[in-house]
Design an enzyme around this catalytic site. Structure first.
Site, PDB file in Angstrom:
ATOM      1  N   HIS A   1       0.640   4.666   1.825  1.00 54.55           N
ATOM      2  CA  HIS A   1       0.686   5.808   2.531  1.00 54.55           C
ATOM      3  C   HIS A   1       0.915   5.766   3.880  1.00 54.55           C
ATOM      4  CE1 HIS A   1      -2.434   6.612  -1.424  1.00 54.55           C
ATOM      5  NE2 HIS A   1      -1.232   7.348  -1.579  1.00 54.55           N
TER       6      HIS A   1
ATOM      7  N   LYS B   1     -12.621  16.522 -11.271  1.00 58.85           N
ATOM      8  CA  LYS B   1     -12.491  15.025 -11.244  1.00 58.85           C
ATOM      9  C   LYS B   1     -13.192  14.876  -9.977  1.00 58.85           C
ATOM     10  CE  LYS B   1      -8.728  12.538 -11.100  1.00 58.85           C
ATOM     11  NZ  LYS B   1      -7.349  12.201 -11.377  1.00 58.85           N
TER      12      LYS B   1
ATOM     13  N   ARG C   1       8.192   5.622  -5.373  1.00 54.75           N
ATOM     14  CA  ARG C   1       8.003   3.860  -5.321  1.00 54.75           C
ATOM     15  C   ARG C   1       9.293   3.380  -6.249  1.00 54.75           C
ATOM     16  NH1 ARG C   1       1.785   4.531  -6.268  1.00 54.75           N
ATOM     17  NH2 ARG C   1       2.787   6.507  -7.226  1.00 54.75           N
TER      18      ARG C   1
ATOM     19  N   SER D   1      -3.238   3.520  -5.282  1.00 54.36           N
ATOM     20  CA  SER D   1      -4.756   3.576  -5.139  1.00 54.36           C
ATOM     21  C   SER D   1      -5.210   3.141  -6.238  1.00 54.36           C
ATOM     22  CB  SER D   1      -4.894   5.121  -4.725  1.00 54.36           C
ATOM     23  OG  SER D   1      -4.444   5.431  -3.733  1.00 54.36           O
TER      24      SER D   1
HETATM   25  P1  ADP Z   1      -0.813  11.932  -5.959  1.00 53.43           P
HETATM   26  O1  ADP Z   1      -2.562  12.046  -6.884  1.00 53.43           O
HETATM   27  O2  ADP Z   1      -0.582  13.378  -5.660  1.00 53.43           O
HETATM   28  O3  ADP Z   1       0.234  11.378  -6.757  1.00 53.43           O
HETATM   29  P2  ADP Z   1      -1.387   9.903  -4.342  1.00 53.43           P
HETATM   30  O4  ADP Z   1      -2.475   9.409  -3.396  1.00 53.43           O
HETATM   31  O5  ADP Z   1      -1.389   8.980  -5.545  1.00 53.43           O
HETATM   32  O6  ADP Z   1      -1.388  11.288  -4.681  1.00 53.43           O
HETATM   33  O7  ADP Z   1       0.007   9.758  -3.719  1.00 53.43           O
HETATM   34  C1  ADP Z   1       0.373  10.598  -2.872  1.00 53.43           C
HETATM   35  C2  ADP Z   1       2.074  10.477  -2.605  1.00 53.43           C
HETATM   36  O8  ADP Z   1       2.072   9.229  -1.956  1.00 53.43           O
HETATM   37  C3  ADP Z   1       2.912  10.268  -4.022  1.00 53.43           C
HETATM   38  O9  ADP Z   1       4.225  10.954  -3.506  1.00 53.43           O
HETATM   39  C4  ADP Z   1       3.157   8.941  -4.115  1.00 53.43           C
HETATM   40  O10 ADP Z   1       4.211   8.485  -4.886  1.00 53.43           O
HETATM   41  C5  ADP Z   1       3.180   8.542  -2.804  1.00 53.43           C
HETATM   42  N1  ADP Z   1       2.710   6.809  -2.736  1.00 53.43           N
HETATM   43  C6  ADP Z   1       1.647   6.502  -3.237  1.00 53.43           C
HETATM   44  N2  ADP Z   1       1.516   4.986  -3.235  1.00 53.43           N
HETATM   45  C7  ADP Z   1       2.827   4.857  -2.369  1.00 53.43           C
HETATM   46  C8  ADP Z   1       3.287   3.571  -1.777  1.00 53.43           C
HETATM   47  N3  ADP Z   1       3.012   2.528  -2.072  1.00 53.43           N
HETATM   48  N4  ADP Z   1       4.497   3.729  -1.344  1.00 53.43           N
HETATM   49  C9  ADP Z   1       5.227   4.926  -0.771  1.00 53.43           C
HETATM   50  N5  ADP Z   1       4.860   6.072  -1.345  1.00 53.43           N
HETATM   51  C10 ADP Z   1       3.306   6.079  -2.132  1.00 53.43           C
END
Ligand code: ADP
Length: 159
Positions: free
Chosen positions: A18, A42, A91, A129
């Site tokens: 992130h 949630k 990803r 995450s």
């Molecule tokens: P959501 O629940 O909206 O998917 P996340 O916090 O899991 O929220 O992810 C937010 C954004 O960041 C999404 O577009 C996800 O694909 C991207 N993302 C998550 N992990 C990574 C990573 N390791 N590298 C690049 N982008 C990521």
């Protein structure tokens, strides 16, 4: 024209993947808003307040980045904040279907807002995450996956 970019997500917790997207997205516009989406159905691992604090701590070096939380429709939040571009991270091909459907729905609802995808860096392309939560729950070391401020918060909650 001042270009404001929105990077929305759950950030539960924020990871180095992130943070990499935040740093890169902060260079795409004059301002970047990192929006923590609140899911009222949630309850998260970390509270929204804790996620706000962690994101503020790990983006303190980026003066044009603001952290905010929002409830309701993403495009309403983007419009309210005056953001014309939304950034999402991609990803692998496994992210594509989900991201494609959200982006198409958002484009139908708000054609003036463009969704832009940034490809994850190689070393973070596996990182999510959910993996950090799993490793932390099982007592593993998360320091290779998250910024130091997040590792400290995780250590505090698992002692
Ligand atoms: P959501 O629940 O909206 O998917 P996340 O916090 O899991 O929220 O992810 C937010 C954004 O960041 C999404 O577009 C996800 O694909 C991207 N993302 C998550 N992990 C990574 C990573 N390791 N590298 C690049 N982008 C990521």
């Amino acid at each position: 024209m001042l270009r404001k970019v929105l990077y929305p997500g759950s950030f539960d917790p924020p990871t180095l993947g992130h943070l990499d997207i935040i740093e890169r997205a902060s260079r795409l516009g004059e301002r970047l808003v990192v929006g923590i989406g609140i899911n009222s159905e949630k309850s998260g691992w970390f509270s929204v307040e804790e996620r706000l604090e962690m994101l503020r701590a790990c983006t303190a070096h980026l003066p044009n980045v603001e952290i905010a939380a929002f409830e309701g429709l993403l495009i309403h939040f983007a419009q309210q904040k005056g953001c014309s571009v939304m950034v999402r991270g991609m990803r692998a091909v496994t992210d594509f279907d989900y991201e494609f459907r959200i982006a198409m729905a958002n484009r139908t609802l708000a054609p003036e807002i463009e969704t832009v995808f940034l490809l994850a860096r190689d070393e973070y392309s596996f990182l999510a995450s959910s993996i950090v939560r799993e490793v932390a729950r099982l007592g593993g070391d998360v320091t290779a996956f998250v910024p130091p401020a997040v590792a400290e918060s995780i250590a505090r909650r698992t002692v």
